[in-house]
Structure formats: C-alpha cells, structure tokens
Design a protein around this motif. Structure first.
Motif, PDB file in Angstrom:
ATOM      1  N   ASN A  14       3.460   9.930   9.674  1.00 32.14           N
ATOM      2  CA  ASN A  14       2.470  10.464   8.738  1.00 32.14           C
ATOM      3  C   ASN A  14       2.158   9.355   7.736  1.00 32.14           C
ATOM      4  O   ASN A  14       2.990   9.020   6.884  1.00 32.14           O
ATOM      5  CB  ASN A  14       3.018  11.704   8.037  1.00 32.14           C
ATOM      6  CG  ASN A  14       1.996  12.306   7.097  1.00 32.14           C
ATOM      7  OD1 ASN A  14       0.851  12.517   7.470  1.00 32.14           O
ATOM      8  ND2 ASN A  14       2.410  12.567   5.865  1.00 32.14           N
ATOM      9  N   LEU A  15       0.969   8.772   7.853  1.00 41.47           N
ATOM     10  CA  LEU A  15       0.635   7.549   7.116  1.00 41.47           C
ATOM     11  C   LEU A  15      -0.297   7.872   5.957  1.00 41.47           C
ATOM     12  O   LEU A  15      -1.339   8.500   6.138  1.00 41.47           O
ATOM     13  CB  LEU A  15      -0.037   6.549   8.061  1.00 41.47           C
ATOM     14  CG  LEU A  15       0.740   6.232   9.350  1.00 41.47           C
ATOM     15  CD1 LEU A  15      -0.049   5.283  10.220  1.00 41.47           C
ATOM     16  CD2 LEU A  15       2.107   5.663   9.028  1.00 41.47           C
ATOM     17  N   ILE A  16       0.105   7.428   4.781  1.00 40.70           N
ATOM     18  CA  ILE A  16      -0.708   7.574   3.579  1.00 40.70           C
ATOM     19  C   ILE A  16      -0.957   6.189   3.023  1.00 40.70           C
ATOM     20  O   ILE A  16      -0.011   5.430   2.782  1.00 40.70           O
ATOM     21  CB  ILE A  16      -0.008   8.458   2.527  1.00 40.70           C
ATOM     22  CG1 ILE A  16       0.231   9.866   3.088  1.00 40.70           C
ATOM     23  CG2 ILE A  16      -0.829   8.519   1.243  1.00 40.70           C
ATOM     24  CD1 ILE A  16       1.014  10.765   2.145  1.00 40.70           C
ATOM     25  N   PRO A  73       0.098  -4.923  10.205  1.00 40.12           N
ATOM     26  CA  PRO A  73      -1.253  -5.195  10.699  1.00 40.12           C
ATOM     27  C   PRO A  73      -2.298  -4.459   9.881  1.00 40.12           C
ATOM     28  O   PRO A  73      -2.052  -3.383   9.329  1.00 40.12           O
ATOM     29  CB  PRO A  73      -1.211  -4.658  12.142  1.00 40.12           C
ATOM     30  CG  PRO A  73       0.233  -4.563  12.481  1.00 40.12           C
ATOM     31  CD  PRO A  73       0.956  -4.298  11.199  1.00 40.12           C
ATOM     32  N   ASP A  74      -3.490  -5.059   9.800  1.00 39.98           N
ATOM     33  CA  ASP A  74      -4.606  -4.380   9.154  1.00 39.98           C
ATOM     34  C   ASP A  74      -4.954  -3.135   9.955  1.00 39.98           C
ATOM     35  O   ASP A  74      -5.130  -3.184  11.170  1.00 39.98           O
ATOM     36  CB  ASP A  74      -5.824  -5.309   9.075  1.00 39.98           C
ATOM     37  CG  ASP A  74      -5.572  -6.465   8.130  1.00 39.98           C
ATOM     38  OD1 ASP A  74      -4.744  -6.301   7.231  1.00 39.98           O
ATOM     39  OD2 ASP A  74      -6.199  -7.523   8.316  1.00 39.98           O
ATOM     40  N   GLN A  75      -5.072  -1.999   9.278  1.00 42.55           N
ATOM     41  CA  GLN A  75      -5.345  -0.748   9.966  1.00 42.55           C
ATOM     42  C   GLN A  75      -6.844  -0.629  10.239  1.00 42.55           C
ATOM     43  O   GLN A  75      -7.691  -0.912   9.390  1.00 42.55           O
ATOM     44  CB  GLN A  75      -4.878   0.435   9.111  1.00 42.55           C
ATOM     45  CG  GLN A  75      -3.421   0.342   8.698  1.00 42.55           C
ATOM     46  CD  GLN A  75      -2.510   0.339   9.908  1.00 42.55           C
ATOM     47  OE1 GLN A  75      -2.757   1.054  10.864  1.00 42.55           O
ATOM     48  NE2 GLN A  75      -1.476  -0.463   9.867  1.00 42.55           N
ATOM     49  N   PHE A 130      -7.811   5.797  -0.916  1.00 41.40           N
ATOM     50  CA  PHE A 130      -6.803   6.714  -0.383  1.00 41.40           C
ATOM     51  C   PHE A 130      -7.250   7.279   0.962  1.00 41.40           C
ATOM     52  O   PHE A 130      -8.407   7.642   1.166  1.00 41.40           O
ATOM     53  CB  PHE A 130      -6.577   7.858  -1.381  1.00 41.40           C
ATOM     54  CG  PHE A 130      -5.695   8.955  -0.829  1.00 41.40           C
ATOM     55  CD1 PHE A 130      -4.320   8.819  -0.843  1.00 41.40           C
ATOM     56  CD2 PHE A 130      -6.259  10.108  -0.286  1.00 41.40           C
ATOM     57  CE1 PHE A 130      -3.504   9.817  -0.341  1.00 41.40           C
ATOM     58  CE2 PHE A 130      -5.449  11.106   0.223  1.00 41.40           C
ATOM     59  CZ  PHE A 130      -4.063  10.964   0.202  1.00 41.40           C
ATOM     60  N   SER A 131      -6.305   7.325   1.899  1.00 39.46           N
ATOM     61  CA  SER A 131      -6.564   7.938   3.202  1.00 39.46           C
ATOM     62  C   SER A 131      -5.243   8.430   3.768  1.00 39.46           C
ATOM     63  O   SER A 131      -4.173   7.938   3.404  1.00 39.46           O
ATOM     64  CB  SER A 131      -7.226   6.950   4.166  1.00 39.46           C
ATOM     65  OG  SER A 131      -6.350   5.877   4.454  1.00 39.46           O
ATOM     66  N   GLN A 132      -5.328   9.397   4.657  1.00 40.09           N
ATOM     67  CA  GLN A 132      -4.145   9.972   5.269  1.00 40.09           C
ATOM     68  C   GLN A 132      -4.419  10.229   6.742  1.00 40.09           C
ATOM     69  O   GLN A 132      -5.505  10.728   7.112  1.00 40.09           O
ATOM     70  CB  GLN A 132      -3.742  11.279   4.570  1.00 40.09           C
ATOM     71  CG  GLN A 132      -2.453  11.889   5.116  1.00 40.09           C
ATOM     72  CD  GLN A 132      -2.000  13.092   4.308  1.00 40.09           C
ATOM     73  OE1 GLN A 132      -2.660  13.487   3.357  1.00 40.09           O
ATOM     74  NE2 GLN A 132      -0.871  13.670   4.687  1.00 40.09           N
ATOM     75  N   ARG A 164       0.798  -1.223   0.000  1.00 42.03           N
ATOM     76  CA  ARG A 164       0.000   0.000   0.000  1.00 42.03           C
ATOM     77  C   ARG A 164       0.829   1.270   0.000  1.00 42.03           C
ATOM     78  O   ARG A 164       0.296   2.357  -0.201  1.00 42.03           O
ATOM     79  CB  ARG A 164      -0.935   0.009   1.208  1.00 42.03           C
ATOM     80  CG  ARG A 164      -2.041  -1.023   1.124  1.00 42.03           C
ATOM     81  CD  ARG A 164      -2.900  -0.988   2.360  1.00 42.03           C
ATOM     82  NE  ARG A 164      -2.163  -1.419   3.550  1.00 42.03           N
ATOM     83  CZ  ARG A 164      -2.686  -1.450   4.769  1.00 42.03           C
ATOM     84  NH1 ARG A 164      -3.918  -1.070   4.949  1.00 42.03           N
ATOM     85  NH2 ARG A 164      -1.957  -1.861   5.790  1.00 42.03           N
ATOM     86  N   ARG A 165       2.161   1.138   0.260  1.00 44.73           N
ATOM     87  CA  ARG A 165       2.974   2.345   0.373  1.00 44.73           C
ATOM     88  C   ARG A 165       4.210   2.323  -0.519  1.00 44.73           C
ATOM     89  O   ARG A 165       4.948   3.288  -0.573  1.00 44.73           O
ATOM     90  CB  ARG A 165       3.389   2.571   1.831  1.00 44.73           C
ATOM     91  CG  ARG A 165       2.199   2.796   2.746  1.00 44.73           C
ATOM     92  CD  ARG A 165       2.656   3.169   4.146  1.00 44.73           C
ATOM     93  NE  ARG A 165       1.509   3.416   4.989  1.00 44.73           N
ATOM     94  CZ  ARG A 165       0.923   2.494   5.750  1.00 44.73           C
ATOM     95  NH1 ARG A 165       1.407   1.268   5.761  1.00 44.73           N
ATOM     96  NH2 ARG A 165      -0.121   2.792   6.484  1.00 44.73           N
ATOM     97  N   GLY A 166       4.491   1.216  -1.165  1.00 47.19           N
ATOM     98  CA  GLY A 166       5.618   1.146  -2.073  1.00 47.19           C
ATOM     99  C   GLY A 166       6.906   0.755  -1.373  1.00 47.19           C
ATOM    100  O   GLY A 166       6.914   0.156  -0.297  1.00 47.19           O
ATOM    101  N   PHE A 167       8.014   1.109  -2.002  1.00 49.10           N
ATOM    102  CA  PHE A 167       9.327   0.799  -1.433  1.00 49.10           C
ATOM    103  C   PHE A 167       9.586   1.708  -0.232  1.00 49.10           C
ATOM    104  O   PHE A 167       9.083   2.834  -0.164  1.00 49.10           O
ATOM    105  CB  PHE A 167      10.426   0.977  -2.480  1.00 49.10           C
ATOM    106  CG  PHE A 167      10.361  -0.017  -3.591  1.00 49.10           C
ATOM    107  CD1 PHE A 167      10.917  -1.288  -3.433  1.00 49.10           C
ATOM    108  CD2 PHE A 167       9.738   0.294  -4.792  1.00 49.10           C
ATOM    109  CE1 PHE A 167      10.858  -2.214  -4.465  1.00 49.10           C
ATOM    110  CE2 PHE A 167       9.664  -0.629  -5.821  1.00 49.10           C
ATOM    111  CZ  PHE A 167      10.224  -1.893  -5.657  1.00 49.10           C
TER     112      PHE A 167
END
Length: 908
Positions: free
Chosen positions: A326-328, A904-906, A337-339, A270-273
C-alpha cells in the motif's frame, strides 16, 4: 562438535592410561621379596620375615571346585582393539615420576581414535594426559591433532583430567555450524558447558588469518545450542571497528529453527523513515517452512510478503510467494499526494520425473497488478519491467498406456497485458486425445500405399474463458462475460509416394463445436430515443455446429552439387531445394447464418439494409466460415552449404560450412476470389556469417499496386509502372556474442539470468540489466567452495570478459510511408578485473527516437567472507535508481549488512 571431540578424547585417554599402566608394570620384574609370605600374622613391617621358613614346605594343593559354573560374570576387558603407539625419537617410561613420554611425530591409535603430537605425556599419578607440539628454534611444530570418526580438534596443547572430567585446551580451533571458533583458552566443565576466553568468531575459511572476526574476552558455549558472549567487537583485517555489542548470542542448532528476522532501517524522501523486510521465520517441519516479512513507512505506507518453500525428496518441490504493498506518496494535503496498491503472486511447483511417469503436475504462476514491477518499493527488475506480459499456468496431465494411448490434461492459464491491463484467463481448460489409429495397417511389416497409411485420431478441448481488466480482478464482475465451450476434432490423414520421389499427403478434418450460450440479433426501432438500433439477446442453453475441410500437398527434395576439386580452397557447393505445393478447400456454412433488416436512412433508393449474422458470433470459438474458399499454397526452402579445406593440415576431412540457412519463400493463390487473388510473398532466412553471430531477416513482397488513397487495387504493381514486387515490410536482427573464452578454446556457459522474465517473453540475457533482490542483495553463493587467494592472485593478467550485441531494424511501407519504424543497438558487457572484481554495463541506442536506451552499471566485489555490489540505472524510460549492498555471505550472519538505495521513479 567440540563437545563430541572432548568426550571422545576423554574416553580415549582412559584407554591410553590403562594401556600405558599395563605397559609400565608389565615391564617390571617381580622379586620374591616383593611378595608377602603366606600364613604370617599381622606384624609390623620391620618384624615381618620376608623370607619363608625352611621348615614350611611349599605344597601345591589342588582343590576341586564343587561349583562348575561361576555365578559371578567376569569383568569385560577394557581393551577390545589393537593399540598402536609410536614416538620416532623415543618412548620413555619414568617409573619414579610415573609418566610415559612419546616424542617426535608421536601418535597413539586405538580403534577409530588417533592423537598426533610432537610430545605426548601420560601422568598416571595425577590422572592427566598432556599433548603439545615441539618448539624448535622459535618455531612451534607438530601441534596436537585429535581425530575420532569425523570430529577433529587442532589446538596448541591439551590438558585433561579423567577423574574430574575437566579439560583445558589452549588455542583451539573448531567449526560449529559454519562458525570457525578460535579460542585462546577453552575450559570444559562438563558435557554441556564449555567456557572460552579471548575468543574469535568468524565465517572466514582462512582460519590462520581471517579477514574479519568478532572478538570477545569471555564466552559460554553450550554445544549444538548456543554461544553467549560478553562485550563483543568486530575486527576487520585485525583492526577494531566501532561496531560493538554489550553482549552477543549465536544460535548453533543444526536443524532449521524459527526466529525473528531483523529489518532494514532507513529513510526515504517521499515516505519518511522505514523498517523494511523485518519479520519472522517459521520452521514448520523438515518439508515446509514459512517466512512472514513486513515493511512500514512513517507516512503510512506499508507492505508485507509471505513466502513458503516446500520439498519432498524424489516427489516434488516448490515455492510460494505473495507480496502486497500500500503505497502513499508525500503527505495528505500536499498537491503531489497519491495513494495506490500493488500485489504479486508467484508459485512454482515441479515434480520429479521418477515420482509418477504416467502423470505430472506442474505450476508456474506470476500474476498480480500490472504496475507491480514498475512501482514496487521492494525489488528492482528492469528486465521484467520492460516486458509487457505476465503469464501463468497450472496443469495436471495423465497418460493411459495402451493401444491406442489416451492423454488427458486439466489446466488453468493466465495471460496479462501490463500496458492495456487486460487479463485473459482459462479457468479451467480440458484437453484429451487418443493417439493415431491405422485401421488398414498390416499386422506385420511397414505400411505402404495410400490405403495402409490412412490414420485418424480424436482430440477434444473444453474451456471456460474469462476476459477482464486489472481493476475487476478477483471480483464477481469478472465472471459475467465468461465464455464456455468445447470442440471435438477428428483429423483423417494419409501419405504416399508418387514416382518414388514426390511425397504426397491428403488430409481432412471433421470438427464439432459446442457452446453453452448463443446470441440472437434483431432491430428494435424504439430504442435509442426512437432512433432504433440493434438488440442482442443472450440465449442460454446448449447449441452446436459441425464443420469440415480438405487439404492435400506435394513435396520433394532436390540436391544440386557443384565440385571444384580437392585442391581448391572451396572444394564443393551443395544446394538443397525443397519445393512444395498444397491445395486447401473450406466449404461455406450458410445454414448457421440468419438475417435481419434495418431501415436505410442514407440512401432513399434503398428501403432496407440486410444484416447477416450468426448466433455463434462472440462465442468461445467464434462462428463457422460463411464464404467458400479454395486456395493453392506454394513454398520453397533453400539451404546452401560448402566444403572448405581445413586450415589444420592434419585434418583428413574438409569442413562443412553453411552459407545460407533456411531461405524460405511462401505465397498463396485464392481460387475462389474475384480480385487480389495473390497473397504477399513472405520470405525468411538466416545467414551464418561467423560462429556465434545470428543474422536473421524476414519481409513481405506485395505484387499489387496502390491507388492514390494508398489502398491495394486489383492491378499488378509492374503493370502500374512499378517493380515486380513492393517491399511492404522487413526486419533484420543481428545477435553476436563473444568473450575471452573464444580465444582460449573454452566453452562459454549459458547466461540465463531470470527464468521468470524469460517465461513472460523477455530476454534470457542481461541486455536489459540484471535483477536486484533488495531483500537479500546476494550476488555470490555462500556455498561456493572458493579457496582463499594469496596476494599474487588478487591481480589477474588474463582478464576474462564477454560482450553481447543485438541490433534490430524494422522497415514499414504498407501505405507508402517508406520509413524505418524502429532501429536500435543494444549491448551488454562484463569484465573481471581481478578474480574478485567484476564490472558490467548494459545499454543501447535508439536510432529512431535518437536517445540512449535503459542503461545499467554493475559493480560486484567478492570480499571472501563478505560481498559487495552496486547497481546503478541512470537512464531509463521506466526505472532510474541505484542500489548499494555490503554484507556477510553466510546465512548465519546474513543480518550483518548495510544497504542503501534510491527508489525507481514511479510511473503514475
């Protein structure tokens, strides 16, 4: 260490050579022809007469020195200590070759220096010393051992030239800052440079057969500073791996030094490298350090952590940590998409008890975002994620010794509910107390009677209480509704005996409450678009009220013993009953209440309703009681014990066994009430069935009945066709733990996994799983002095294990629901398959919701110098994740690791 050893070896060889020279030449007989004649001219050697002339008598002439004190200081002797040398087979001096040989268990001792070897050869013609072992029938024994003070070197052979101060050491083994360095050839150029050839570096304690090592053909060694190598390759079990570097640099500083921390590189769906936990370590001083770490994901998510540890011996120690993320999730423009952002602040500070006995400062802080433990991408803490509270406390206390003793404390506290996201803070609060004073006590002797036992003390508490929510934390709005107040309390007590068997006490308490803000209420018909309503006016300014109450109690202890005879298995029973009765009276303080009138629109017969209120409502300590109350309380405590004949026939005394522990009943009767005067009968107790099994229960029995609307009515349940009491609620909890140590007669150590979780109200054991620190992944302590195991030790026939069970059931029947509101069974078990293999599982079953509770599987492997762990949480209402880690234990090579995880699942 190698430099010190070679330098000490050089000095020792100088001394040994000097000694051996003296030993050699001192054993030679000097002949007359070896002494040149006096007063002979310089002639060729063949023309000089070696025999003195008979005409020249030998005359001894005593010449008196005119100078008493020689201005030239004599040379200091080289040997200042006793020299001890030995060769079990022989010590041979070869005058022609100018060598000294010491053979078989040879040694030379001088001062704090010692050389042991099978063969020691001193060549004073070449100014070299050579020490080696003995090769007998293909077995090389008695290898050289050089020891000086705490330094030790164990090579196969040593060759040293004391003119050039260069040395060759073959197959040397030494330790440098937790590194074991094994070199085929070591060449000492000078005191600061040593070259190595065919070198192995490892942190393994098994030097003869390390389970892993780094191999290089050439290396440069600067003692106490660094090792620089050429092409380096990692070997595992003597098998080369693809892991190699064109060069390597190993720092060898003994003190802490600043340096970079290599990040973990990976990929997340979900966030890449990402680059995670990379940063810099600052060794600020011997007392404090600082670590700055950061994370970065290619979708824009980032996080950073600042950590610092500090310590001052015999004073205090502590650590501080702050984490922000800071989670994207996903990418902008996508529907998922969520932040969000989370943070967490932790601070622990402890003071040495001997630093200041009369004052103490301590801190235990854990505050931040309510969703931190559920959403953080840098840690997995199932136990803390299931706890609904975060708490903190920072306090300073001071004691003033004397009569009376005065205690003062200032603290800041914090309590946070992670479900409702409400935060309660006390910033600050002050507490002071004066110890008990007995004004009528005699100067000498014990206090007797009601008068002499009269005592009082003084307590004061002041507080600034703040209640806010997660979104307003650290903002100015959080202080808008702060409540400030203080309360002074003077309790006056006495106690005495009645008829020598009944203990009586009388107590009264005087309180005065201060507040900095009150609230006046009135009715305004013009608000709410003309509908009218209540208006609350805030009155800033000092205000106060005083209250008092009175209570007394009577209690005694009754012992009942039943003897069955010493020949019986149960020899006796003892029943201990402690009944008590108390009386409490609280006056009503109507003077602090006011009224206002409100038009009544519901009942035409009544024009206005009268609303009673107190201006002290919603203040820090609330309003004083308006209604007079008087009640009688009753309590009964029971303990049942038995004397049982011991199975051990050699025992002289019977065993004492508790059959019932603290079975307590309590209720009260309201003398001032008009109805429902009896309160429910509460009962608690525990039954120690077997050792290590805790069986606890509690419940409520209501004597009153319910009407058709399931509301309590002023009629006893037995008069309404029911039983004497209604069971309105009950709880039973059973905890049982046992292990293989119980069958071996060993003590089981306390298993407290996470003190932070325990302080916040969680369990101290692993029923909710173990905490995983993704930053390090370490499960074994690098300082554990674990001996290397042989092949036979890899298999454990006595497999250690432990098992913990926790069963709880709650019954609810307040309004005839007659249901089991909760019922669950949880368990945790650990099994040590071998001395280095450990597996564990934590899980449970919820009988109410018919599902498996949070489940975690743990696999831990001690690989001697390495460690491996795998934690998997496949089932859980909060976290489902896994984490794999393998790495070197030693902190010197902690960056050599591999870890992989599923986040973990958010819970968004």
């Amino acid at each position: 260490m190698l430099q010190n050893s070679l330098k000490a070896l050089q000095t020792a060889i100088h001394r040994i050579l000097f000694f051996c020279t003296v030993l050699l030449w001192g054993s030679v007989t000097l002949h007359a022809q070896d002494i040149p004649p006096k007063n002979q001219p310089d002639l060729p050697a063949e023309e000089q007469d070696s025999i003195p002339s008979e005409e020249e008598p030998i005359v001894n002439i005593a010449v008196q020195d005119s100078i008493k004190n020689d201005s030239i200081q004599p040379k200091k002797e080289m040997l200042t200590d006793v020299v001890d040398y030995y060769g079990e087979d022989y010590v041979y001096i070869d005058r022609e070759a100018k060598k000294v040989y010491m053979y078989n268990k040879a040694y030379v001792i001088y001062g704090d220096m010692r050389i042991d070897a099978g063969l020691i050869i001193l060549d004073y013609n070449k100014n070299e010393v050579y020490a080696k072992g003995i090769d007998s029938a293909g077995t090389y024994t008695q290898k050289p051992i050089f020891v000086q003070a705490a330094n030790e070197v164990r090579p196969d052979s040593i060759r040293f030239n004391f003119d050039s101060e260069k040395a060759l050491v073959y197959n040397s083994r030494t330790n440098q800052n937790n590194f074991n360095v094994i070199a085929e050839v070591t060449k000492k150029v000078n005191d600061s440079v040593v070259f190595l050839r065919n070198v192995k570096f490892t942190t393994s304690k098994n030097i003869d057969d390390p389970e892993y090592y780094f191999y290089t053909r050439k290396a440069k060694f600067v003692p106490k500073k660094k090792i620089v190598t050429g092409l380096t390759n990692m070997y595992i079990a003597d098998v080369p791996t693809p892991i190699g570097l064109p060069f390597a640099y190993f720092p060898l500083t003994e003190d802490r030094t600043s340096g970079f921390i290599i990040p973990t590189i990976g990929e997340q769906n979900r966030r890449g490298f990402f680059f995670q936990n990379g940063g810099y370590y600052f060794a600020l001083s011997d007392y404090v350090d600082l670590t700055v770490l950061g994370d970065y994901y290619t979708n824009g998510s980032y996080g950073f952590r600042v950590e610092s540890s500090y310590a001052l011996r015999y004073k205090f120690r502590g650590n501080l940590s702050f984490r922000y993320e800071n989670l994207i999730n996903s990418e902008r423009g996508f529907p998922e998409f969520s932040q969000s952002s989370v943070y967490n602040l932790r601070w622990n500070h402890t003071q040495d008890q001997k630093a200041s006995p009369s004052s103490r400062f301590s801190a235990s802080v854990n505050l931040g975002s309510s969703r931190y433990y559920q959403q953080s991408i840098n840690q997995t803490n199932n136990a803390s994620a299931l706890v609904n509270t975060l708490s903190s406390s920072v306090s300073y206390s001071k004691t003033f010794e004397g009569e009376p003793q005065v205690n003062l404390s200032v603290a800041a506290t914090h309590s946070q509910n992670t479900n409702t996201q409400t935060i309660n803070m006390s910033l600050p609060n002050f507490n002071g107390s004066v110890s008990r004073i007995y004004p009528f006590a005699p100067a000498n002797g014990a206090k007797k009677g009601i008068i002499q036992n009269i005592n009082f003390q003084y307590d004061v508490a002041a507080e600034n209480r703040i209640q806010t929510v997660d979104s307003l934390f650290f903002k100015s709005e959080m202080f808008d509704n702060a409540q400030i107040g203080a309360r002074h309390t003077i309790p006056i007590n006495t106690n005495f005996k009645i008829l020598n068997y009944i203990s009586a006490s009388a107590n009264t308490r005087l309180q005065e409450t201060w507040t900095a803000r009150t609230f006046e209420r009135r009715y305004d018909p013009n608000i709410n678009e003309g509908l009218g309503g209540e208006v609350i006016d805030t009155i800033n300014g000092f205000d106060r009220y005083a209250t008092y109450n009175f209570s007394t109690s009577l209690g005694t202890t009754i012992y009942g013993t039943f003897n069955f005879g010493e020949d019986k298995k149960i020899q006796a029973l003892r029943h201990v009953v402690r009944p008590s009765i108390s009386y409490n009276v609280n006056p009503g303080f109507d003077q602090f209440y006011d009224e206002y009138r409100v038009p009544n629109t519901a009942d035409p017969a009544v024009d206005e309703d009268i609303i009673t209120y107190s201006r002290f409502q919603n203040t820090l300590y609330g309003a004083p009681g308006q209604n007079y109350s008087s009640s009688i309380g009753m309590a009964l405590s029971n303990t049942l014990e038995a004397k049982v004949r011991d199975r051990d026939t050699t025992a002289t005394e019977p065993k004492k066994v508790k059959l019932l522990n603290n079975l307590n009943f309590s209720t009260s009767y309201n003398l001032a009430g008009d109805s429902l005067q009896w309160s429910p009968l509460n009962f608690t107790g525990s039954i120690p069935i077997v050792e290590k099994l805790d069986f606890n229960f509690n419940g409520r029995l209501d004597p009153y009945a319910l009407n058709n609307s399931n509301q309590r009515i002023d009629e006893f349940n037995i008069n309404n066709g029911g039983s004497l009491f209604r069971l309105t609620g009950a709880n039973v909890s059973i905890n049982y733990s046992f292990s293989s140590r119980d069958f071996e007669g060993e003590e089981e150590t306390t298993n407290r996994l996470d003190d932070e979780t325990f302080r916040n109200g969680g369990r101290p054991d692993d029923l909710f799983g173990e905490t995983t620190n993704i930053n390090s992944g370490a499960i074994y302590d690098e300082d554990d002095d674990t001996e290397s195991v042989t092949n036979s030790d890899w298999y454990n026939f006595d497999i250690p294990w432990d098992l913990r069970l926790a069963y709880t059931i709650t019954y609810s029947n307040n309004r005839r629901e007659d249901e089991i509101s909760s019922q669950s069974l949880m368990f945790s078990s650990n099994l040590e398959l071998s001395p280095r293999w450990k597996v564990g599982v934590s899980s449970g079953y919820d009988f109410k919701n018919k599902g498996v509770t949070l489940t975690q599987f743990r696999f831990q492997r001690d690989l001697e110098s390495w460690q491996m762990s795998f934690n998997w949480t496949p089932i859980g209402s909060i976290n489902t994740s896994w984490y794999f880690f393998i790495g070197i234990k030693s902190s010197v090579l902690s960056d050599i690791k591999y870890d992989k995880r599923r986040e973990p699942d958010q819970q968004l």
